[in-house]
Motif scaffolding. Sequence first.
Motif, mmCIF file in Angstrom:
data_model
loop_
_atom_site.group_PDB
_atom_site.id
_atom_site.type_symbol
_atom_site.label_atom_id
_atom_site.label_comp_id
_atom_site.label_asym_id
_atom_site.label_seq_id
_atom_site.Cartn_x
_atom_site.Cartn_y
_atom_site.Cartn_z
ATOM 1 N N UNK A 5 -41.513 -10.047 -25.950
ATOM 2 C CA UNK A 5 -41.329 -9.781 -27.373
ATOM 3 C C UNK A 5 -41.749 -8.365 -27.742
ATOM 4 N N UNK A 6 -42.296 -7.617 -26.763
ATOM 5 C CA UNK A 6 -42.804 -6.273 -27.042
ATOM 6 C C UNK A 6 -41.778 -5.182 -26.737
ATOM 7 N N UNK A 7 -41.200 -5.104 -25.536
ATOM 8 C CA UNK A 7 -40.317 -3.972 -25.227
ATOM 9 C C UNK A 7 -39.029 -4.034 -26.043
ATOM 10 N N UNK A 8 -38.446 -2.890 -26.363
ATOM 11 C CA UNK A 8 -37.132 -2.889 -27.024
ATOM 12 C C UNK A 8 -36.070 -3.433 -26.083
ATOM 13 N N UNK A 14 -33.342 -13.021 -26.829
ATOM 14 C CA UNK A 14 -33.377 -13.915 -27.991
ATOM 15 C C UNK A 14 -34.143 -13.277 -29.144
ATOM 16 N N UNK A 15 -35.329 -12.718 -28.850
ATOM 17 C CA UNK A 15 -36.165 -12.194 -29.929
ATOM 18 C C UNK A 15 -35.808 -10.755 -30.314
ATOM 19 N N UNK A 16 -35.651 -9.878 -29.339
ATOM 20 C CA UNK A 16 -35.502 -8.452 -29.647
ATOM 21 C C UNK A 16 -34.065 -7.984 -29.734
ATOM 22 N N UNK A 17 -33.124 -8.872 -29.572
ATOM 23 C CA UNK A 17 -31.719 -8.537 -29.784
ATOM 24 C C UNK A 17 -31.107 -9.468 -30.832
ATOM 25 N N UNK A 18 -31.075 -10.780 -30.515
ATOM 26 C CA UNK A 18 -30.398 -11.714 -31.416
ATOM 27 C C UNK A 18 -31.144 -11.881 -32.735
ATOM 28 N N UNK A 19 -32.417 -12.297 -32.681
ATOM 29 C CA UNK A 19 -33.179 -12.524 -33.914
ATOM 30 C C UNK A 19 -33.401 -11.216 -34.660
ATOM 31 N N UNK A 20 -33.685 -10.136 -33.934
ATOM 32 C CA UNK A 20 -33.932 -8.843 -34.583
ATOM 33 C C UNK A 20 -32.729 -8.389 -35.385
ATOM 34 N N UNK A 21 -31.521 -8.602 -34.866
ATOM 35 C CA UNK A 21 -30.319 -8.170 -35.570
ATOM 36 C C UNK A 21 -29.868 -9.153 -36.643
ATOM 37 N N UNK A 22 -30.054 -10.437 -36.374
ATOM 38 C CA UNK A 22 -29.519 -11.455 -37.288
ATOM 39 C C UNK A 22 -30.531 -11.860 -38.361
ATOM 40 N N UNK A 23 -31.803 -11.879 -38.019
ATOM 41 C CA UNK A 23 -32.844 -12.296 -38.968
ATOM 42 C C UNK A 23 -33.920 -11.207 -39.029
ATOM 43 N N UNK A 24 -33.529 -10.019 -39.459
ATOM 44 C CA UNK A 24 -34.398 -8.852 -39.420
ATOM 45 C C UNK A 24 -35.691 -9.071 -40.206
ATOM 46 N N UNK A 25 -35.626 -9.682 -41.372
ATOM 47 C CA UNK A 25 -36.821 -9.896 -42.182
ATOM 48 C C UNK A 25 -37.851 -10.774 -41.474
ATOM 49 N N UNK A 60 -41.671 -9.612 -39.815
ATOM 50 C CA UNK A 60 -42.902 -10.268 -40.275
ATOM 51 C C UNK A 60 -43.607 -11.026 -39.161
ATOM 52 N N UNK A 61 -42.848 -11.657 -38.275
ATOM 53 C CA UNK A 61 -43.465 -12.633 -37.371
ATOM 54 C C UNK A 61 -43.315 -12.359 -35.879
ATOM 55 N N UNK A 62 -42.482 -11.397 -35.465
ATOM 56 C CA UNK A 62 -42.217 -11.253 -34.032
ATOM 57 C C UNK A 62 -43.481 -10.929 -33.240
ATOM 58 N N UNK A 63 -44.199 -9.882 -33.645
ATOM 59 C CA UNK A 63 -45.381 -9.470 -32.878
ATOM 60 C C UNK A 63 -46.523 -10.469 -33.021
ATOM 61 N N UNK A 64 -46.588 -11.166 -34.155
ATOM 62 C CA UNK A 64 -47.591 -12.217 -34.310
ATOM 63 C C UNK A 64 -47.286 -13.373 -33.362
#
Length: 829
Positions: free
Chosen positions: A371-374, A744-755, A759-763
């Motif tokens: 969930x950390x690297x781009x 899943x997290x840094x491509x799909x969710x980041x682009x589709x559910x940016x907000x 708020x929650x990715x790094x947590x």
Amino acid sequence: MSAFARRFGFGKKQHDAVVHDTVSPVESGSSADVQILEVKDAEGLNLGVDQSTVITASGTDRRISEVEANTTLKQIRSKHRWDPNLPEYLEEEIDEKTEEHNLAGELRLVDELVENSPYVEVRAAVKNYDVDVPVNTVRAWVLGLLLTTIASGMNALFALRQPAITITSLTVQLVSYPLGVGWYYVMPQRQFRLFGKPFSLNPGEFNIKEHVLIVVMANVNVAGGVAYATDTITAQRGFYGQNLGWGFNILLCISTQMLGYGLAAAMIWPTSLVNCALFHGLHDKSKTDPAKTHGWSISRYRYFLAVFLGSFCWYWFPGFIAPFLSVFCFACWIRPNNVVVNQLFGGWTGLSLLPITFDWTQISAYAYSPLIPPWHAIANSVIGLIIFFWITTIGVHYTGTWYSDYLPISDSQSYDNTGNLYNVSKILTPEYTLDLAKYEAYSPLFLSTTFALTYGLSFATIAAVLVHTALFHGPDLWYRMRNIRTDDEDVHLRMMRKYRDVPQWWYTALFLIMLGISLGVCLGYPTAMHWWGFFVAIIIAIVWFIPIGLVQGMTSIQIGLNVFTEFITGYIQPGRPVAMMLFKTYGYITMAQGLYFAQDLKIGQYMKVPPRSMFMAQTIATVWASIVQVAVLEWALGGAISDICTEHQPNRFNCPNGRVFFNASVIWGLIGPQRIFSIGSLYANLQWFWLAGVIGPILVYIGARVFPRSPIKYISMPLIFGGQNYIPPATALNYITWGITGYIFNKYIRNRYRGWWMRFNYITSAGLDVGLAICTIVIILALNLTNTSMPSWWGVTVANNNADNQDTAIRIPNPNPSSTARFFGPTNW
């Protein structure tokens, strides 16, 4: 009329000469509102914005003309031309608005790129404002040094054990929070004086900057698990039987840990963002706005606790109760003794062509949290794995190259020509130097297919990172070095200007002092290290510091110098195993510790902690942690733990890291690379990887220049070659599942559910990591150290009873492994 036009007043009759409008944080990409002051002509006609003032939450007023805004954006675009982390939509917007000379659009971009970070990852975890609160408090120093003592001491002790316990900075970050809050409620608030200066044991509520200082003290010492020099000391004491005393050990540890502190670097440092997000998650109890997070209203603090508890509870299953969930290799369960099936699908010593795991340890064990690297960094690493550790490995292994029919396809052991582990004692003299006659009578060294490829890929990586940096980042590096004190592009750096900076002479003095101590260690004790060899090691660390730092700062993936330093010292100081260990430690860890230091400085910059406080916390804590770790080693190796460093030590204190260090010193320092990789040797063809490492980045650069709008600029040859540098002992299971989760997290969710992502990715990452770490500690302390095992059932036996798990998947095994006669390999070497 578009919403954008209505917002900025275009095409609308104005009655006032000046109109204020507000752009929301979501639209501007800022954490605070931005006011745009529009100036009309004498008749009040809106002929376009001519000059504006940008007012940010930091309190700065910037009145800029269209020419200045246009020039600023073009300069940013030029400097970030090859920046893979800059969002593509921002590049397109900069080009569009600057070509149109649209000041309203240009001002919005200036705010997004200059008054805040241009990177979504940074905006998600870091606030673009500063709060003045106490930092250098008694509470911060007492808790920081206390937790540094506990964490570094435990890491030093349990690094001698297999499996090891590693206390990470996230664990310290979580534990220190209730301690700091409890201190506020327990300690008296009366004032004291020391040397005429007042101080209080209780300066008020536990604040976020005190918390940062505590974590930084620990992180600079536990980021790598344990001081790298402790492996040298363990190899000397536990395997060579050489004890050079407390003085040597302490000076070696301090000098290797702090020599790199005289170097510096600065990038995004994605790993730091997890710490920043957790700081804000613990201290900021504000509710979440569902309108910005796709309906989620839970606070980050409560969300972190939920993820943490879920991770803690779940790991009991793959970690103890049902280990089959860790490596879910159903093909190996069906055919447990089929060699090819276990080689292709196994997750321990195979290629894991069907990678399935339900264990966060397997996903994050080697490359850390995905969930950390781009995403571009993850994609490059996975591309390299598919090319080299699936396609190439299969082609090499099943054609019998390097006598692979007689060896495992993937493990980190070294073998002799009987198929047994290489017995280094058979080629040693009593003085621990190479006995050439014994070597020629015994056996050359053989490696598994992936292990051999890893060395070739290491050669390519070392060359590629230099060429890549020169081509893609050379001009920008030169510009930044010439303008290091005046380049104010980064908003967080500008906010730090109010604090007194650390004078350059502090770093220079520290470097020179550590240089002198290091020379004393190498020359004042019987290490067989040449003085010029020491300086070659330091030059290697300096030359590769910025190139490797750039890769790590942008991707969180560190490219190691350990193989390269082993390779070099084997040629320039042959037959000197202790000197080889010192050369490797100074050459590699000087760079690595310098990068850890820079990474922590970035945390301080993000969290607005005064630089001088950061410097003092890092240096003092490092000296103290070095003394603590040496004391623990002296206690353990001095007889407190019986049979320590022996293969069958009852509590598994068999010194796995020291054993690897010892074997590497014998292989590289005794046998030497000239007998393994030079012309005429078995693995000589791996030297072609040096050429591949030079040509690869050049081809990518040409492609990126010819097709500037194509995805070619996201290709990173250093990551394609070296993004999987932990294979072996890691396998494709670790990296492919890491890559899938990262997508899943840094491509799909980041682009589709940016907000939600902001708020929650790094947590989420912090909660998963801390829950796993705490559960692992509990399992080892409560169960493993008490020799308590899980009762045998199908979920335990099916995971253990197969050739993949037992590392026996060999196509042509030796039918008589106890025989000393040559079973395979050349007749002369």
